[in-house]
Design a protein around this motif. Structure first.
Motif, mmCIF file in Angstrom:
data_model
loop_
_atom_site.group_PDB
_atom_site.id
_atom_site.type_symbol
_atom_site.label_atom_id
_atom_site.label_comp_id
_atom_site.label_asym_id
_atom_site.label_seq_id
_atom_site.Cartn_x
_atom_site.Cartn_y
_atom_site.Cartn_z
ATOM 1 N N PHE A 105 10.324 62.605 2.820
ATOM 2 C CA PHE A 105 11.472 62.303 1.971
ATOM 3 C C PHE A 105 12.314 63.563 1.809
ATOM 4 N N ASN A 151 5.626 64.477 -0.233
ATOM 5 C CA ASN A 151 5.569 64.833 1.183
ATOM 6 C C ASN A 151 4.335 65.681 1.417
ATOM 7 N N ALA A 158 6.025 61.582 4.843
ATOM 8 C CA ALA A 158 6.110 60.896 3.560
ATOM 9 C C ALA A 158 4.741 60.340 3.174
#
Length: 170
Positions: A105, A151, A158
């Motif tokens: 992300f 993360n 992710a």
């Protein structure tokens, strides 16, 4: 309000079955593990039986489908899913951890990823509407569970962690 049709279901079995159908459709390699209970149960049989939850199986399938679609859209090739019992803040849960080898992300989205219409840069190029994680959150919340993102390990991409209450039946 989200309506659920709950029945006792082994989350591990549901994840195994659903990921087998998602792999060829999305081009992902999905590996599912039964995790050892962090509180001490290490044998797979005893541990797996501890994954019984009262759930709406169709809604959980939707969660898995959304997570897989997000991983594929981000460019992940491999996903590891861990299902098992865990303890958090003194409470027992059935935990599902979805981890991919994509880029993770963006740091700017870690706080807002569950909001509607929030999309990462890869979703903009693949046509995602930015609803997948907000739907995941709504379904998990309707099951009185929690969902968090980060993360990192195990695949450096992710990681989505879902905690649900175990069934009183098992």
């Amino acid at each position: 309000m989200l309506v659920l049709y709950r029945e006792p279901m082994d989350l591990y079995d549901l994840v195994i079955h659903e990921t087998r159908s998602l792999e060829p459709v999305l081009g992902l390699r999905i590996i599912v593990h039964a995790s050892a209970d962090r509180a001490g149960a290490a044998d797979k049989v005893g541990y797996k039986s501890g994954c019984l939850i009262e759930t709406d199986a169709d809604r959980v399938r939707q969660v898995l489908s959304n997570l897989a679609a997000n991983s594929a859209a981000a460019g992940a090739a491999e996903v590891e899913v861990r299902v098992g019992r865990a303890r958090h803040e003194g409470h027992g849960y059935v935990e599902l951890e979805w981890a991919d080898d994509g880029p993770g992300f963006p740091a700017t989205l870690l706080e807002s990823a569950f909001e509607r219409f929030v999309r990462g840069t890869t979703a903009r190029s693949t046509g995602g509407a930015g609803l997948g994680l907000s739907i995941v959150r709504a379904i998990v919340a309707a099951h009185d569970g929690t969902v968090a993102i980060r993360n990192g390990r195990p695949l450096s991409g992710a990681v989505v962690t879902i905690r649900l209450h175990p069934s009183a039946r098992g």
